[in-house]
Design a protein around this motif. Structure first.
Motif, PDB file in Angstrom:
ATOM      1  N   GLU A 145      45.705  19.946  -8.952  1.00 24.59           N
ATOM      2  CA  GLU A 145      46.600  19.230  -9.382  1.00 24.59           C
ATOM      3  C   GLU A 145      47.908  19.842  -9.924  1.00 24.59           C
ATOM      4  N   PHE A 146      47.940  21.161  -9.880  1.00 22.31           N
ATOM      5  CA  PHE A 146      49.182  22.083 -10.129  1.00 22.31           C
ATOM      6  C   PHE A 146      49.351  22.992  -9.198  1.00 22.31           C
ATOM      7  N   GLU A 147      50.415  23.853  -9.202  1.00 21.76           N
ATOM      8  CA  GLU A 147      50.773  24.936  -8.591  1.00 21.76           C
ATOM      9  C   GLU A 147      51.207  26.025  -9.317  1.00 21.76           C
ATOM     10  N   TYR A 148      50.972  27.285  -9.221  1.00 22.62           N
ATOM     11  CA  TYR A 148      51.522  28.414 -10.050  1.00 22.62           C
ATOM     12  C   TYR A 148      52.767  28.762  -9.740  1.00 22.62           C
ATOM     13  N   LEU A 149      53.754  28.886 -10.892  1.00 18.02           N
ATOM     14  CA  LEU A 149      55.207  29.307 -10.343  1.00 18.02           C
ATOM     15  C   LEU A 149      55.245  30.766 -10.622  1.00 18.02           C
ATOM     16  N   ASP A 150      54.545  31.666 -11.263  1.00 18.44           N
ATOM     17  CA  ASP A 150      54.685  32.929 -11.473  1.00 18.44           C
ATOM     18  C   ASP A 150      54.198  33.649 -10.227  1.00 18.44           C
TER      19      ASP A 150
END
Length: 150
Positions: A145-150
């Protein structure tokens, strides 16, 4: 006992004696242990069981080793997801919201548990009806449900 175990008698049960040694195989501890069972001679029932663990160390899994690196990572919600648990806000769509992973709850006290939504994510957002200051709230999400930004 506080952990599920498979019991198998190491020796035939002799009811004339008051204690019997029982072999325990535990899938949580990845080791074998022994227990001492005390029988009540009048009722022929077990009155107490005392576990004797030979090697209480657990083998760590790759899932446990990867999770500390994920805590604190910035993430963005990528699916339409509505939450209803914020006071004075009837519903809130989190799609596109950015937050930080605060906790991974699929491992609790060193044991793997079956959490449906294992990632606890902290959000800071300005919301209508809640004043000018950003509101801090948490939501539990799955990894897809989410993606990593770092």
């Amino acid at each position: 006992m506080t952990f599920p175990a498979t019991l198998a008698a190491a020796t035939p049960i002799n009811l004339s004696s008051s204690t019997v040694k029982i072999h325990i195989t535990s899938p949580l501890l990845h080791t074998s242990s022994y227990a001492k069972a005390t029988f009540n001679r009048r009722t022929n029932l077990i009155s107490s069981v005392k576990a004797i663990v030979d090697n209480p160390t657990r083998e760590s899994t790759s899932e446990e080793e990867e999770t500390p690196a994920k805590i604190g990572a910035r993430v963005r919600v990528t699916v339409p997801l509505k939450v209803y648990h914020i006071p004075k806000v009837p519903e809130l769509d989190l799609n596109g919201s950015e937050g930080k992973i605060k906790e991974y709850i699929a491992v609790w006290k060193g044991k793997s548990i079956s959490a449906n939504l294992p990632y606890k994510i902290e959000f800071f957002q300005k919301l209508e009806g809640r004043g000018d200051a950003p509101v801090k709230f948490f939501a539990h999400l799955k990894e897809d449900e989410f993606e990593y930004l770092d």
